[in-house]
Design an enzyme around this catalytic site. Structure first.
Site, PDB file in Angstrom:
ATOM      1  CE1 TYR A   1      12.411  32.138   5.792  1.00  0.00           C
ATOM      2  CE2 TYR A   1      12.366  29.629   5.616  1.00  0.00           C
ATOM      3  CZ  TYR A   1      12.422  30.937   5.142  1.00  0.00           C
ATOM      4  OH  TYR A   1      12.204  30.944   3.777  1.00  0.00           O
TER       5      TYR A   1
ATOM      6  NE  ARG B   1      -6.489   0.489  11.329  1.00  0.00           N
ATOM      7  CZ  ARG B   1      -5.356   0.425  10.805  1.00  0.00           C
ATOM      8  NH1 ARG B   1      -4.569   1.153  11.053  1.00  0.00           N
ATOM      9  NH2 ARG B   1      -5.225  -0.717  10.183  1.00  0.00           N
TER      10      ARG B   1
ATOM     11  CE  LYS C   1      -0.434  -0.211   5.039  1.00  0.00           C
ATOM     12  NZ  LYS C   1      -1.214  -0.881   6.120  1.00  0.00           N
TER      13      LYS C   1
ATOM     14  CG  MET D   1       9.440  23.940   0.556  1.00  0.00           C
ATOM     15  SD  MET D   1       8.420  24.952  -0.730  1.00  0.00           S
ATOM     16  CE  MET D   1       7.261  25.781   0.594  1.00  0.00           C
TER      17      MET D   1
END
Ligand SMILES: *Cc1c(COP(=O)(O)O)cnc(C)c1O
Length: 373
Positions: A265, A134, A37, A313
Protein backbone atom coordinates in the site's frame (compact mmCIF):
# COMPACT_ATOMS: atom_id res chain seq x y z
CA UNK A 1 2.78 -25.42 13.01
CA UNK A 2 -0.38 -27.04 11.59
CA UNK A 3 -1.22 -26.28 7.94
CA UNK A 4 -4.32 -24.33 8.87
CA UNK A 5 -2.33 -21.66 10.74
CA UNK A 6 -0.05 -19.10 9.18
CA UNK A 7 1.43 -17.91 12.48
CA UNK A 8 2.32 -19.41 15.84
CA UNK A 9 2.98 -17.85 19.23
CA UNK A 10 5.02 -20.01 21.60
CA UNK A 11 4.99 -19.07 25.27
CA UNK A 12 7.62 -20.65 27.49
CA UNK A 13 6.04 -21.19 30.89
CA UNK A 14 9.30 -22.69 32.17
CA UNK A 15 11.02 -19.39 31.38
CA UNK A 16 8.32 -17.41 33.21
CA UNK A 17 8.71 -19.63 36.27
CA UNK A 18 12.53 -19.31 36.06
CA UNK A 19 12.17 -15.52 35.87
CA UNK A 20 9.87 -15.61 38.89
CA UNK A 21 12.48 -17.60 40.84
CA UNK A 22 15.27 -15.22 39.81
CA UNK A 23 13.27 -12.19 40.97
CA UNK A 24 12.18 -13.94 44.18
CA UNK A 25 15.82 -14.74 44.91
CA UNK A 26 16.85 -11.12 44.43
CA UNK A 27 14.01 -9.92 46.63
CA UNK A 28 14.40 -12.31 49.52
CA UNK A 29 13.56 -11.79 52.39
CA UNK A 30 10.91 -9.60 50.74
CA UNK A 31 8.18 -11.58 48.98
CA UNK A 32 7.65 -11.69 45.23
CA UNK A 33 4.13 -11.23 43.88
CA UNK A 34 3.10 -11.16 40.23
CA UNK A 35 1.33 -8.60 38.05
CA UNK A 36 -1.01 -10.74 35.96
CA UNK A 37 -3.19 -7.89 34.69
CA UNK A 38 -4.21 -7.62 31.03
CA UNK A 39 -4.24 -11.42 30.76
CA UNK A 40 -0.59 -11.67 31.85
CA UNK A 41 0.37 -8.91 29.41
CA UNK A 42 -1.46 -10.72 26.62
CA UNK A 43 0.21 -14.07 27.19
CA UNK A 44 -2.70 -15.90 28.86
CA UNK A 45 -3.28 -15.52 32.60
CA UNK A 46 -5.36 -18.68 32.98
CA UNK A 47 -2.47 -20.72 31.55
CA UNK A 48 0.33 -18.89 33.39
CA UNK A 49 -0.88 -17.75 36.81
CA UNK A 50 -1.46 -21.27 38.22
CA UNK A 51 2.18 -22.11 37.45
CA UNK A 52 3.33 -19.02 39.35
CA UNK A 53 1.09 -20.09 42.23
CA UNK A 54 2.74 -23.51 42.23
CA UNK A 55 6.16 -21.83 42.21
CA UNK A 56 5.23 -20.19 45.50
CA UNK A 57 3.58 -16.92 44.48
CA UNK A 58 0.91 -15.87 46.99
CA UNK A 59 0.14 -12.35 45.74
CA UNK A 60 -1.43 -11.62 42.35
CA UNK A 61 -2.13 -8.14 41.01
CA UNK A 62 -4.77 -7.44 38.37
CA UNK A 63 -6.28 -4.14 37.19
CA UNK A 64 -10.00 -4.85 36.99
CA UNK A 65 -12.74 -6.70 38.85
CA UNK A 66 -13.41 -8.95 35.84
CA UNK A 67 -9.78 -9.98 35.72
CA UNK A 68 -9.93 -10.82 39.41
CA UNK A 69 -13.15 -12.81 39.10
CA UNK A 70 -11.69 -14.80 36.20
CA UNK A 71 -8.59 -15.78 38.14
CA UNK A 72 -10.20 -16.36 41.54
CA UNK A 73 -11.10 -20.05 41.02
CA UNK A 74 -7.68 -20.76 39.49
CA UNK A 75 -5.66 -19.44 42.43
CA UNK A 76 -6.99 -21.04 45.60
CA UNK A 77 -5.54 -19.59 48.77
CA UNK A 78 -3.74 -16.73 47.01
CA UNK A 79 -4.47 -13.06 47.41
CA UNK A 80 -5.75 -11.22 44.35
CA UNK A 81 -5.48 -7.43 44.46
CA UNK A 82 -7.47 -5.08 42.20
CA UNK A 83 -5.10 -2.24 41.40
CA UNK A 84 -7.62 -0.07 39.59
CA UNK A 85 -9.65 0.24 42.76
CA UNK A 86 -13.26 -0.40 43.66
CA UNK A 87 -15.68 0.59 40.87
CA UNK A 88 -19.06 1.77 42.18
CA UNK A 89 -21.49 -1.13 42.05
CA UNK A 90 -18.81 -3.83 42.22
CA UNK A 91 -18.62 -3.96 46.03
CA UNK A 92 -20.70 -7.17 46.44
CA UNK A 93 -18.77 -9.05 43.74
CA UNK A 94 -15.47 -7.97 45.22
CA UNK A 95 -16.39 -8.81 48.80
CA UNK A 96 -18.16 -12.04 47.88
CA UNK A 97 -15.23 -13.40 45.91
CA UNK A 98 -12.41 -12.60 48.26
CA UNK A 99 -10.85 -10.05 45.98
CA UNK A 100 -8.81 -7.35 47.67
CA UNK A 101 -9.52 -3.88 46.32
CA UNK A 102 -6.69 -1.37 46.33
CA UNK A 103 -8.47 1.76 47.56
CA UNK A 104 -7.26 4.85 45.73
CA UNK A 105 -9.36 7.65 47.26
CA UNK A 106 -11.30 8.62 50.38
CA UNK A 107 -14.49 7.96 48.40
CA UNK A 108 -13.40 4.37 47.78
CA UNK A 109 -12.45 3.96 51.43
CA UNK A 110 -15.90 5.16 52.48
CA UNK A 111 -17.64 2.83 50.03
CA UNK A 112 -15.67 -0.15 51.29
CA UNK A 113 -16.53 0.83 54.86
CA UNK A 114 -20.24 0.87 54.11
CA UNK A 115 -20.00 -2.47 52.28
CA UNK A 116 -18.28 -3.94 55.29
CA UNK A 117 -20.66 -2.57 57.88
CA UNK A 118 -21.86 -5.43 60.07
CA UNK A 119 -19.46 -7.88 58.42
CA UNK A 120 -16.34 -6.96 60.39
CA UNK A 121 -13.35 -5.16 58.93
CA UNK A 122 -12.73 -6.29 55.37
CA UNK A 123 -9.29 -6.65 53.77
CA UNK A 124 -8.21 -3.89 51.42
CA UNK A 125 -5.05 -2.32 50.13
CA UNK A 126 -4.33 1.39 50.14
CA UNK A 127 -2.44 3.05 47.32
CA UNK A 128 -0.71 6.35 48.00
CA UNK A 129 0.36 8.55 45.13
CA UNK A 130 3.93 9.58 45.88
CA UNK A 131 4.60 11.50 42.65
CA UNK A 132 3.40 9.48 39.67
CA UNK A 133 0.18 11.52 39.77
CA UNK A 134 -1.84 8.76 38.22
CA UNK A 135 -3.84 6.80 40.77
CA UNK A 136 -3.93 6.66 44.53
CA UNK A 137 -4.64 8.68 47.63
CA UNK A 138 -3.36 12.22 47.21
CA UNK A 139 -0.89 14.00 49.44
CA UNK A 140 -3.77 15.79 51.23
CA UNK A 141 -5.68 12.55 51.75
CA UNK A 142 -2.54 10.95 53.19
CA UNK A 143 -2.18 13.86 55.62
CA UNK A 144 -5.80 13.43 56.72
CA UNK A 145 -5.41 9.68 57.26
CA UNK A 146 -2.24 10.20 59.26
CA UNK A 147 -3.94 12.83 61.45
CA UNK A 148 -7.06 10.73 62.05
CA UNK A 149 -6.54 6.94 61.96
CA UNK A 150 -10.25 6.43 62.71
CA UNK A 151 -10.92 7.31 59.09
CA UNK A 152 -9.83 3.72 58.42
CA UNK A 153 -12.19 2.10 60.92
CA UNK A 154 -13.86 -0.95 59.43
CA UNK A 155 -11.02 -1.53 56.99
CA UNK A 156 -8.43 -4.24 57.38
CA UNK A 157 -5.41 -2.75 55.58
CA UNK A 158 -3.48 -5.77 54.39
CA UNK A 159 -1.29 -3.80 51.96
CA UNK A 160 0.05 -0.29 51.52
CA UNK A 161 1.48 0.45 48.10
CA UNK A 162 2.78 3.14 45.79
CA UNK A 163 4.23 3.11 42.28
CA UNK A 164 7.36 4.76 40.87
CA UNK A 165 7.43 6.98 37.80
CA UNK A 166 11.04 6.55 36.65
CA UNK A 167 12.21 3.19 37.99
CA UNK A 168 13.68 2.05 34.66
CA UNK A 169 16.25 4.85 34.96
CA UNK A 170 18.31 4.11 38.10
CA UNK A 171 19.88 7.59 38.08
CA UNK A 172 16.60 9.48 38.04
CA UNK A 173 16.24 11.66 41.19
CA UNK A 174 12.50 11.03 41.34
CA UNK A 175 13.16 7.46 42.52
CA UNK A 176 14.73 8.64 45.80
CA UNK A 177 12.11 11.36 46.22
CA UNK A 178 9.26 8.86 45.92
CA UNK A 179 11.05 6.40 48.20
CA UNK A 180 11.38 9.11 50.85
CA UNK A 181 7.71 10.02 50.56
CA UNK A 182 6.63 6.34 50.77
CA UNK A 183 8.75 5.89 53.91
CA UNK A 184 7.20 8.98 55.50
CA UNK A 185 3.71 7.66 54.86
CA UNK A 186 4.33 4.07 55.95
CA UNK A 187 6.22 5.35 59.00
CA UNK A 188 3.58 7.77 60.23
CA UNK A 189 0.31 6.07 59.37
CA UNK A 190 -1.17 4.54 62.51
CA UNK A 191 -3.11 1.57 61.27
CA UNK A 192 -6.03 -0.06 63.04
CA UNK A 193 -5.04 -3.37 64.63
CA UNK A 194 -5.11 -6.06 61.96
CA UNK A 195 -7.91 -8.53 62.37
CA UNK A 196 -6.73 -10.75 59.53
CA UNK A 197 -4.92 -13.98 60.10
CA UNK A 198 -1.61 -12.74 58.71
CA UNK A 199 -1.30 -9.87 61.13
CA UNK A 200 1.15 -7.51 59.50
CA UNK A 201 0.31 -4.86 56.93
CA UNK A 202 2.56 -5.43 53.91
CA UNK A 203 4.30 -2.51 52.23
CA UNK A 204 4.89 -2.67 48.47
CA UNK A 205 6.69 -0.17 46.26
CA UNK A 206 8.57 -2.19 43.66
CA UNK A 207 7.48 -3.39 40.22
CA UNK A 208 9.97 -5.02 37.79
CA UNK A 209 12.41 -2.15 37.35
CA UNK A 210 12.41 -0.99 40.95
CA UNK A 211 13.50 -4.46 42.12
CA UNK A 212 16.82 -3.60 40.45
CA UNK A 213 17.13 -0.24 42.24
CA UNK A 214 18.26 -2.14 45.34
CA UNK A 215 16.96 -3.47 48.61
CA UNK A 216 15.83 -0.01 49.81
CA UNK A 217 12.96 -0.34 47.37
CA UNK A 218 11.92 -3.90 48.23
CA UNK A 219 9.94 -3.39 51.47
CA UNK A 220 7.77 -6.49 52.16
CA UNK A 221 6.40 -7.39 48.73
CA UNK A 222 7.18 -6.61 45.09
CA UNK A 223 4.75 -6.88 42.20
CA UNK A 224 6.68 -7.42 38.96
CA UNK A 225 4.97 -8.08 35.66
CA UNK A 226 7.17 -7.20 32.68
CA UNK A 227 10.29 -8.94 33.99
CA UNK A 228 8.37 -12.20 34.46
CA UNK A 229 7.53 -12.07 30.78
CA UNK A 230 11.13 -11.41 29.72
CA UNK A 231 11.09 -7.64 29.22
CA UNK A 232 14.35 -5.96 30.24
CA UNK A 233 13.72 -4.11 33.51
CA UNK A 234 16.71 -1.75 33.30
CA UNK A 235 17.22 0.55 30.30
CA UNK A 236 20.51 -0.09 28.56
CA UNK A 237 21.65 -2.84 30.94
CA UNK A 238 22.06 -6.49 30.06
CA UNK A 239 18.79 -8.38 30.50
CA UNK A 240 19.15 -11.01 33.25
CA UNK A 241 15.80 -12.62 32.39
CA UNK A 242 14.92 -15.44 30.07
CA UNK A 243 12.97 -14.79 26.88
CA UNK A 244 9.43 -16.08 27.06
CA UNK A 245 7.88 -15.39 23.67
CA UNK A 246 8.58 -16.67 20.18
CA UNK A 247 6.42 -15.44 17.33
CA UNK A 248 6.71 -17.19 13.99
CA UNK A 249 4.81 -16.84 10.75
CA UNK A 250 4.92 -18.66 7.47
CA UNK A 251 6.12 -17.46 4.11
CA UNK A 252 3.02 -17.60 1.91
CA UNK A 253 4.58 -16.58 -1.40
CA UNK A 254 7.84 -15.55 -3.05
CA UNK A 255 7.99 -12.97 -5.83
CA UNK A 256 10.78 -11.74 -8.08
CA UNK A 257 10.93 -7.95 -8.32
CA UNK A 258 13.04 -5.62 -10.39
CA UNK A 259 14.35 -2.07 -10.65
CA UNK A 260 11.75 0.64 -9.89
CA UNK A 261 9.02 -1.79 -8.82
CA UNK A 262 7.33 -1.00 -5.52
CA UNK A 263 5.71 -3.06 -2.80
CA UNK A 264 2.56 -2.70 -0.75
CA UNK A 265 0.00 0.00 0.00
CA UNK A 266 1.18 3.48 -0.83
CA UNK A 267 4.05 2.03 -2.88
CA UNK A 268 6.26 3.14 0.02
CA UNK A 269 9.32 1.07 -0.91
CA UNK A 270 10.94 1.04 -4.33
CA UNK A 271 13.50 -1.52 -5.45
CA UNK A 272 16.86 -0.31 -6.76
CA UNK A 273 17.49 -3.50 -8.66
CA UNK A 274 16.38 -7.11 -8.90
CA UNK A 275 15.45 -8.77 -5.63
CA UNK A 276 13.15 -11.37 -4.09
CA UNK A 277 10.18 -10.58 -1.88
CA UNK A 278 8.63 -12.96 0.61
CA UNK A 279 5.09 -12.36 1.83
CA UNK A 280 4.49 -13.43 5.44
CA UNK A 281 1.13 -14.37 6.96
CA UNK A 282 0.91 -11.94 9.86
CA UNK A 283 0.01 -8.26 10.02
CA UNK A 284 -1.12 -5.48 12.30
CA UNK A 285 -4.24 -7.43 13.29
CA UNK A 286 -1.82 -9.88 14.89
CA UNK A 287 0.12 -7.19 16.73
CA UNK A 288 2.80 -6.52 14.14
CA UNK A 289 2.96 -2.78 14.60
CA UNK A 290 2.32 -0.71 11.50
CA UNK A 291 5.27 1.44 12.52
CA UNK A 292 7.53 -1.52 11.64
CA UNK A 293 6.87 -0.90 7.93
CA UNK A 294 10.20 -0.12 6.23
CA UNK A 295 11.90 -0.23 9.67
CA UNK A 296 11.69 -3.62 11.32
CA UNK A 297 13.04 -6.99 10.30
CA UNK A 298 12.34 -10.69 10.67
CA UNK A 299 14.77 -13.59 10.79
CA UNK A 300 14.77 -16.30 8.14
CA UNK A 301 16.75 -19.35 9.26
CA UNK A 302 18.83 -17.05 11.46
CA UNK A 303 19.40 -14.39 8.77
CA UNK A 304 18.03 -10.87 9.05
CA UNK A 305 15.53 -9.86 6.36
CA UNK A 306 14.15 -6.31 6.44
CA UNK A 307 10.42 -5.56 6.35
CA UNK A 308 9.85 -3.58 3.15
CA UNK A 309 6.70 -1.65 2.38
CA UNK A 310 3.85 -1.05 4.77
CA UNK A 311 2.56 -3.58 7.27
CA UNK A 312 -0.99 -4.51 6.28
CA UNK A 313 -3.72 -6.16 8.33
CA UNK A 314 -2.86 -9.78 7.62
CA UNK A 315 0.45 -9.64 5.76
CA UNK A 316 3.94 -8.20 5.73
CA UNK A 317 6.54 -8.29 2.98
CA UNK A 318 10.25 -8.86 3.53
CA UNK A 319 13.23 -8.57 1.22
CA UNK A 320 15.09 -11.87 0.96
CA UNK A 321 17.09 -10.99 -2.18
CA UNK A 322 20.39 -11.18 -0.23
CA UNK A 323 19.75 -14.74 1.00
CA UNK A 324 21.00 -17.76 -0.96
CA UNK A 325 18.60 -18.97 -3.65
CA UNK A 326 16.89 -22.14 -2.55
CA UNK A 327 17.33 -21.32 1.16
CA UNK A 328 13.94 -19.59 1.28
CA UNK A 329 10.74 -21.27 0.22
CA UNK A 330 6.99 -20.94 0.74
CA UNK A 331 5.75 -22.70 3.87
CA UNK A 332 8.92 -21.89 5.83
CA UNK A 333 8.48 -20.22 9.18
CA UNK A 334 10.28 -16.97 9.93
CA UNK A 335 10.85 -15.43 13.36
CA UNK A 336 9.21 -12.09 14.14
CA UNK A 337 10.10 -12.34 17.83
CA UNK A 338 12.61 -14.99 18.77
CA UNK A 339 16.18 -15.88 19.63
CA UNK A 340 17.75 -13.28 17.30
CA UNK A 341 15.35 -10.47 18.10
CA UNK A 342 13.63 -10.22 21.48
CA UNK A 343 10.52 -8.27 22.45
CA UNK A 344 12.56 -5.23 23.47
CA UNK A 345 14.36 -5.15 20.10
CA UNK A 346 11.08 -5.29 18.18
CA UNK A 347 9.68 -2.57 20.44
CA UNK A 348 12.65 -0.32 19.70
CA UNK A 349 12.11 -0.70 15.95
CA UNK A 350 8.39 -0.05 16.38
CA UNK A 351 8.98 3.06 18.49
CA UNK A 352 7.31 1.65 21.58
CA UNK A 353 8.02 -0.51 24.64
CA UNK A 354 7.93 -4.28 25.07
CA UNK A 355 4.81 -3.97 27.22
CA UNK A 356 2.83 -2.63 24.26
CA UNK A 357 4.17 -5.28 21.89
CA UNK A 358 3.09 -8.11 24.21
CA UNK A 359 -0.33 -6.70 25.05
CA UNK A 360 -1.07 -6.20 21.35
CA UNK A 361 -0.35 -9.76 20.27
CA UNK A 362 -3.43 -10.96 18.44
CA UNK A 363 -5.67 -13.96 18.83
CA UNK A 364 -5.31 -15.62 15.42
CA UNK A 365 -2.09 -17.44 16.14
CA UNK A 366 -1.75 -21.01 17.03
CA UNK A 367 -0.83 -20.58 20.72
CA UNK A 368 1.57 -23.10 22.18
CA UNK A 369 2.51 -23.28 25.83
CA UNK A 370 5.76 -25.12 26.42
CA UNK A 371 8.14 -25.78 29.30
CA UNK A 372 5.54 -26.32 32.01
CA UNK A 373 6.71 -28.65 34.76
C1 LIG B 1 1.56 -2.72 35.88
C2 LIG B 1 1.90 -2.40 37.28
C3 LIG B 1 2.87 -3.16 37.96
C4 LIG B 1 3.78 -4.12 37.24
O1 LIG B 1 4.69 -3.34 36.50
P1 LIG B 1 5.89 -3.97 35.66
O2 LIG B 1 6.68 -2.77 35.23
O3 LIG B 1 5.28 -4.68 34.52
O4 LIG B 1 6.64 -4.87 36.55
C5 LIG B 1 3.04 -2.93 39.31
N1 LIG B 1 2.33 -1.97 39.95
C6 LIG B 1 1.42 -1.19 39.33
C7 LIG B 1 0.69 -0.16 40.09
C8 LIG B 1 1.19 -1.37 37.97
O5 LIG B 1 0.30 -0.59 37.34
Amino acid sequence: MPDSYSAALTIDIGAIVANYRLLAGRLSPAACGAAVKADCYGLGAAMIAPHLRRAGCNHFFVATVDEGLGLRPLLPGARIYLMNGLPPGSERDVAGNELIPILNSMAEIERWQSTSRGMGARPAGLQFDTGLNRLGLSHDEAVRLIADPHLLDGIDPVLIMSHLACADDPEHPQNRAQLRRFREITGSLRLPPRVGSIGRTLRSLAASSSIFLGADYHFDLARPGAALYGINPVLGAENPLRQVVRLQAKILQLREVDLNMTVGYGASHQFRGPSVLATIGAGYADGIFRSLGNRGAVFVAGQRAPIVGRVSMDLITIDVGHLPRGSVSPGMSVDLIGPEQNVDAVARDAGTIGYEILTNLGTRFQRRYVGAQ
